[in-house]
Design an enzyme around this catalytic site. Structure first.
Site, mmCIF file in Angstrom:
data_model
loop_
_atom_site.group_PDB
_atom_site.id
_atom_site.type_symbol
_atom_site.label_atom_id
_atom_site.label_comp_id
_atom_site.label_asym_id
_atom_site.label_seq_id
_atom_site.Cartn_x
_atom_site.Cartn_y
_atom_site.Cartn_z
ATOM 1 N N HIS A 1 -9.262 15.860 67.889
ATOM 2 C CA HIS A 1 -9.831 14.954 68.882
ATOM 3 C C HIS A 1 -8.769 14.021 69.458
ATOM 4 O O HIS A 1 -8.656 13.849 70.674
ATOM 5 C CB HIS A 1 -10.948 14.134 68.255
ATOM 6 C CG HIS A 1 -12.206 14.915 68.025
ATOM 7 N ND1 HIS A 1 -13.415 14.332 67.706
ATOM 8 C CD2 HIS A 1 -12.453 16.253 68.077
ATOM 9 C CE1 HIS A 1 -14.337 15.262 67.569
ATOM 10 N NE2 HIS A 1 -13.774 16.435 67.774
ATOM 11 N N SER A 61 -13.812 21.120 70.919
ATOM 12 C CA SER A 61 -13.830 19.662 70.996
ATOM 13 C C SER A 61 -12.480 19.088 71.425
ATOM 14 O O SER A 61 -12.424 18.111 72.174
ATOM 15 C CB SER A 61 -14.247 19.064 69.654
ATOM 16 O OG SER A 61 -15.556 19.454 69.310
#
Length: 242
Positions: free
Chosen positions: A177, A126
């Site tokens: 992230h 991610s």
């Protein structure tokens, strides 16, 4: 820009780096979830465990990018790479694309090491994928010559959804992230094509033959566009809720 129309063989030929990364995702997931002793060894050696990183096992800053915690986690991250990666691989080239991808993922994992406790363990791509979003944001804000208005609006919609859901889901590695996203935006000016008066936005290239070509942006969404938009939103949700 994000709808895929190539055949499987054409996709492999036009986007070899993405194809290899997805293949690694699948192979590692199969091995780790098999009954083979190698699977347990891979799982133990590739997870990003902060305590072991502190003990000098620095390869764990890279290996988690390719390992996933479950089938859904692997599937959604791989699918997101297939959706969002091809335009950048064609634009930047194979070497620069993999540099950007690994750089964003490693920065995300370094940040996770520094900001999370020593008993924190993590896997997943991610952070690297959010690095791709960071590159797209740089294009939307600074390099408008590389992306058309319709795709700029789509990118901003995706980013807003992704960032909002990052903060409302308690199971997300928020640090990865955010720092992956920032890393992508930072490295973007070093890897994107230089400005050229004759350059056409990559969002208009013909995916079936891999050649750049100006096309007309539709005045309204067709059913196909709506379906792809729904798929993209679901993929974003899948990345966050892993």
């Amino acid at each position: 820009m994000f709808t895929r129309t190539e055949s499987f063989r054409s996709f492999l030929r036009f986007y070899p780096i993405i194809s290899i990364i997805v293949a690694i995702h699948i192979i590692l997931w199969l091995l780790i979830n098999s009954s083979l002793p190698l699977g347990d060894t891979l799982a133990q050696q590739m997870v990003g465990f902060n305590f072991l990183i502190a003990e000098g096992e620095y390869w764990r800053l890279i290996t988690p990018i390719f390992v996933h915690g479950g089938f859904g986690h692997m599937l959604f991250n791989s699918f997101s790479l297939i959706l969002f990666g091809p335009a950048l691989e064609r634009m930047m080239g194979k070497v620069k694309f993999i540099v950007a991808y690994i750089f964003a993922g490693v920065i995300a994992n370094i940040a996770t090491y520094y900001f999370e406790p020593l008993n924190f363990a993590h896997v997943g791509s991610s952070g690297a994928i959010f690095g791709l979003f960071g590159i797209y944001l740089y294009m939307v804000v600074i390099r408008k010559d590389l992306i058309d208005q319709a795709n700029s609006q789509l990118i901003m919609t995706i980013l807003v959804i992704g960032l909002i859901m990052t903060f409302i889901n308690s199971n997300v590695n928020i640090i990865a992230h955010i720092f992956g996203f920032v890393a992508g935006a930072i490295i973007a000016p070093l890897l994107l094509p230089k400005r050229s008066l004759s350059h056409q936005p990559l969002s208009t290239f013909n995916r079936s033959v891999g050649e750049r070509k100006r096309i007309q942006i539709p005045r309204e969404f067709s059913p196909k566009h709506i379906v792809w938009l729904i798929i993209i939103i679901l993929v974003i949700i899948g990345i966050i809720y892993k």
